[in-house]
Design an enzyme around this catalytic site. Structure first.
Site, short mmCIF file in Angstrom:
data_model
loop_
_atom_site.label_atom_id
_atom_site.label_comp_id
_atom_site.label_asym_id
_atom_site.label_seq_id
_atom_site.Cartn_x
_atom_site.Cartn_y
_atom_site.Cartn_z
N ASP A 67 0.84 -1.20 0.00
CA ASP A 67 0.00 0.00 0.00
C ASP A 67 0.87 1.25 0.00
O ASP A 67 2.08 1.18 0.18
CB ASP A 67 -0.96 0.00 1.20
CG ASP A 67 -0.28 -0.47 2.49
OD1 ASP A 67 0.94 -0.22 2.66
OD2 ASP A 67 -0.94 -1.11 3.32
N ASP A 136 -8.22 -2.93 14.52
CA ASP A 136 -9.60 -3.13 14.08
C ASP A 136 -9.73 -4.26 13.07
O ASP A 136 -10.78 -4.46 12.47
CB ASP A 136 -10.18 -1.85 13.49
CG ASP A 136 -9.36 -1.30 12.32
OD1 ASP A 136 -8.39 -1.98 11.91
OD2 ASP A 136 -9.68 -0.21 11.82
N HIS A 138 -7.89 -4.61 10.20
CA HIS A 138 -7.60 -4.30 8.81
C HIS A 138 -6.29 -4.94 8.37
O HIS A 138 -5.37 -5.13 9.17
CB HIS A 138 -7.61 -2.79 8.55
CG HIS A 138 -6.43 -2.04 9.07
ND1 HIS A 138 -6.48 -1.20 10.15
CD2 HIS A 138 -5.14 -1.98 8.64
CE1 HIS A 138 -5.30 -0.67 10.38
NE2 HIS A 138 -4.46 -1.13 9.46
N GLU A 143 -9.86 -1.12 5.37
CA GLU A 143 -10.50 -0.81 6.65
C GLU A 143 -11.76 -1.67 6.83
O GLU A 143 -12.24 -2.29 5.88
CB GLU A 143 -10.86 0.68 6.69
CG GLU A 143 -9.66 1.62 6.58
CD GLU A 143 -8.82 1.71 7.85
OE1 GLU A 143 -8.82 0.76 8.65
OE2 GLU A 143 -8.17 2.76 8.03
#
Length: 261
Positions: A67, A136, A138, A143
């Site tokens: 990314d 979380d 990801h 996300e």
């Protein structure tokens, strides 16, 4: 999904670096997918030590970026291109001609995303993709509630992710970009071997949701349950919420050494 519980981050790094080294001995021009952040550093350090000792040759290896921030100049010290040059390419002696990365500075970001996705396929696909995991759940910058079949695309970061990443920008959240290019979950799942490394108690809930929870877009990493060769390496702290931790320990302890991960 194989779950391997190791004593600490250093042990996890050595285990994964060993798997990468074995891959490069079998396939010298293997395409390694790499992640940024603090979690994978023990992997890169252990692999670098093997290269310097002569135990493995990386002269033909190729590296693919997971990314990148949108709008951050490529030479910015916190662009992931710069980070990976410092932490992976230079230590391993791999030139930029063997490095694939999305263009976060393109005037046409959508076209850049499509070009990168296409480029990975044209390169023969990723042989081993190293992943971290967010608190979380990801992976990459996919996300919560990202499509489980998504391709490389632009994403908007959650506030929590920007808070988590502010430490790389002098603890100034205003310096953290709002948008990123990330390989999609569908793109990630096309790698031949997925290896997720998680360390620290702060990742325990996300690890449990990934491994033992339902397949759900709210925990993007749970998509690893769909992959035929996914390995989750966690230290004792990150394993504290796993109900089947003892089973995972016994299973790995009984695995023949030649099988690897």
């Amino acid at each position: 999904m194989e779950v391997v519980i190791v004593p600490d981050a250093k042990a996890g790094g050595a285990l994964i670096a060993g798997a990468m080294a074995d891959l490069l001995r079998r396939t010298p021009d293997a395409l390694l997918g790499v992640a940024t952040g603090s979690t994978p550093l023990p992997v890169y350090e252990a692999l670098t030590a093997q290269v310097r000792s002569g135990a493995v040759d990386t002269s033909r290896a190729r590296i693919a970026q997971l990314d990148e921030y949108v709008g951050l100049p490529a030479d910015h010290p916190e662009s992931y291109r710069s980070v990976l040059r410092r932490e992976v390419l230079e230590p391993l002696g791999i030139g930029t001609d063997a490095f694939m990365s999305p263009d976060g500075t393109s005037e046409d970001v959508l076209a850049s995303c499509e070009a990168y996705d296409r480029g990975l396929a044209e390169a023969g696909g990723v042989d081993l993709q190293l992943l971290g995991i967010g608190t979380d759940g990801h992976i990459g910058f996919n996300e919560p509630c990202s499509s489980l079949v998504s391709r490389t695309r632009i994403k908007t970061l959650t506030e929590q992710t920007r808070v988590d990443n502010a430490r790389f920008f002098g603890d100034d959240i205003d310096q953290v970009p709002h948008h990123v290019i990330t390989q999609g979950i569908g793109t990630i799942l096309e790698a031949r071997h997925l290896v997720l490394l998680a360390t620290g108690e702060g990742k325990a809930d996300a690890v449990a949701a990934t491994v033992e929870g339902p397949l759900a877009a709210v925990c993007p990493a749970s998509a690893l349950q769909l992959h035929p060769h996914a390995t989750v390496v966690v230290d004792e702290a990150a394993a504290t919420k796993l109900k089947l931790a003892d089973y995972f320990r016994r299973t790995y302890a009984g695995k023949p050494d030649w099988q690897g991960i």
